[in-house]
Design a protein around this motif. Sequence first.
Motif, PDB file in Angstrom:
ATOM      1  N   VAL A  54      20.076 132.462  25.364  1.00 41.51           N
ATOM      2  CA  VAL A  54      19.527 131.756  23.952  1.00 41.51           C
ATOM      3  C   VAL A  54      18.468 130.856  24.378  1.00 41.51           C
ATOM      4  O   VAL A  54      18.667 129.928  25.096  1.00 41.51           O
ATOM      5  N   CYS A  95      23.685 131.064  29.608  1.00 42.20           N
ATOM      6  CA  CYS A  95      22.847 131.693  28.499  1.00 42.20           C
ATOM      7  C   CYS A  95      22.576 130.487  27.495  1.00 42.20           C
ATOM      8  O   CYS A  95      21.766 130.819  26.626  1.00 42.20           O
ATOM      9  N   VAL A 128      18.026 135.870  22.253  1.00 40.90           N
ATOM     10  CA  VAL A 128      18.165 135.334  21.039  1.00 40.90           C
ATOM     11  C   VAL A 128      17.577 133.984  20.778  1.00 40.90           C
ATOM     12  O   VAL A 128      17.410 133.237  21.842  1.00 40.90           O
ATOM     13  N   ASP A 170      21.950 132.871  15.815  1.00 39.68           N
ATOM     14  CA  ASP A 170      21.488 134.168  15.950  1.00 39.68           C
ATOM     15  C   ASP A 170      22.687 135.222  16.703  1.00 39.68           C
ATOM     16  O   ASP A 170      22.705 136.388  16.304  1.00 39.68           O
ATOM     17  N   GLN A 171      22.738 134.611  17.762  1.00 42.53           N
ATOM     18  CA  GLN A 171      23.731 135.240  18.637  1.00 42.53           C
ATOM     19  C   GLN A 171      25.154 135.541  18.029  1.00 42.53           C
ATOM     20  O   GLN A 171      25.773 136.609  18.088  1.00 42.53           O
ATOM     21  N   SER A 172      25.678 134.418  17.124  1.00 41.92           N
ATOM     22  CA  SER A 172      26.798 134.662  16.215  1.00 41.92           C
ATOM     23  C   SER A 172      26.794 135.891  15.471  1.00 41.92           C
ATOM     24  O   SER A 172      27.605 136.836  15.289  1.00 41.92           O
ATOM     25  N   CYS A 209      20.587 140.525  26.007  1.00 37.40           N
ATOM     26  CA  CYS A 209      19.993 140.207  24.620  1.00 37.40           C
ATOM     27  C   CYS A 209      19.199 138.655  24.587  1.00 37.40           C
ATOM     28  O   CYS A 209      19.966 137.801  24.602  1.00 37.40           O
ATOM     29  N   THR A 234      24.102 129.125  25.027  1.00 44.12           N
ATOM     30  CA  THR A 234      24.777 128.856  23.931  1.00 44.12           C
ATOM     31  C   THR A 234      25.731 127.878  23.931  1.00 44.12           C
ATOM     32  O   THR A 234      25.857 127.092  24.884  1.00 44.12           O
ATOM     33  N   GLU A 281      26.838 139.000  17.387  1.00 47.84           N
ATOM     34  CA  GLU A 281      28.447 139.310  17.702  1.00 47.84           C
ATOM     35  C   GLU A 281      29.217 139.713  16.664  1.00 47.84           C
ATOM     36  O   GLU A 281      30.113 140.674  16.686  1.00 47.84           O
ATOM     37  N   TYR A 321      24.119 137.548  26.927  1.00 52.54           N
ATOM     38  CA  TYR A 321      22.936 136.997  26.036  1.00 52.54           C
ATOM     39  C   TYR A 321      22.131 135.707  26.860  1.00 52.54           C
ATOM     40  O   TYR A 321      22.570 135.274  27.930  1.00 52.54           O
ATOM     41  N   THR A 360      31.557 134.423  26.557  1.00 50.15           N
ATOM     42  CA  THR A 360      30.987 135.835  26.736  1.00 50.15           C
ATOM     43  C   THR A 360      30.374 135.815  28.055  1.00 50.15           C
ATOM     44  O   THR A 360      30.572 137.131  28.752  1.00 50.15           O
TER      45      THR A 360
END
Lengths: 206, 206
Positions: free
Chosen positions: A110, A64, A89, A94-96, A87, A66, A99, A108, A75
């Motif tokens: 990213v 992902c 992002v 933004d992910q944080s 999702c 991140t 969450e 996710y 995750t």
Amino acid sequence: MKADGLSSPALSALIEALRALPGVGPKSAQRMAHHLLQHDHDGAERLARSLDTALATVRHCALCHTFTEDEICETCAAPDRDRSQLCIVESPADQSAIEQTRSYKGQYFVLLGRLSPLDGIGPNDLQLAQLIERATDGEVKEVVIATSFTNEGEATAHYIGALIKARAKDKGIELKVSRLARGVPVGAELEYVDLGTIAQALVDRR
Amino acid sequence: MKADGLSSPALSALIEALRALPGVGPKSAQRMAHHLLQHDHDGAERLARSLDTALATVRHCALCHTFTEDEICETCAAPDRDRSQLCIVESPADQSAIEQTRSYKGQYFVLLGRLSPLDGIGPNDLQLAQLIERATDGEVKEVVIATSFTNEGEATAHYIGALIKARAKDKGIELKVSRLARGVPVGAELEYVDLGTIAQALVDRR
Ligand SMILES: [Zn+2]
Ligand SMILES: [Zn+2]
């Protein structure tokens, strides 16, 4: 002798290095350096060590993208996250934010950026091929596009949404492509939006 | 798992360590950490090394207490600086601001603070005994008090001025005690005043 470092090259170098931090100008950098050297040697030591540790251990999740310290992030590896939702992002921040709303239990992707012709960031810079393959792997049933509601974020959302839909059609896969609902103020950076608004926008995704 | 560090303890620790910097809240710290790890590994490395070097080499001058890498700083050691003038400032940043005006060629004494009863900073915390001895050593003919024009800075100036005058009288020494002229806006922190104003205030010292 640089005036702001007084007669210490090491102090001048520290002030210069602090300017690598976003939002820190020459005055702030001087203030930070003087504060650490005059009042907080422990804090300066802690900062140096945590920079070293983070540089040595933090990398991007292979799935992902991140931040993580492992090959695959928590995750992506979690057995209880819904693998039918993906999702998209722009950033780990933004992910944080998403969450923290506790309103989303899927996976996710990213982007680590967004399309920005003025900054020379095109489709090839966002590893979109990997994203398209992931989104159309047959396991994913819904893609939630959560890029920012800025001009660039919207353009990125439209571009990615069209690509994913086209690829899903080619493969004969049923795939829902949704977008965070209005509710997120237009023109806003997602990471600075209050959590309640983000949660509502998730529920109302279109 | 801390939400802002995502699933990386090293990233969480870095965000926490960045908060030691003055003026940096949790959002800024997260933004700084993500920026360094995503876009500027070289800058992060440079910051860590310059912190280590500064911590190992920067100390306070034994005579004037400003930052230096030697026992005695360049200004105190310089043969061409006027030893009959002693300028008293609150911080190395204030000294740096005065140096940048190129309007003063004497020596300095850096208080590393100012009298602040609310913060528990009294006369004993500012090494005033050393200052009084220095100011009344017979070589100094004029003391220029350049503490800030805040309430605390003014109180510090009055207190120090009175002490120095009393000690000079005891010793039978002729000593002029001056203060930066008005021209520095009342209520302002010296280090944020424009250089022309500081230069004018030096010329008009009273
Ligand atoms: Zn992951
Ligand atoms: Zn000195």
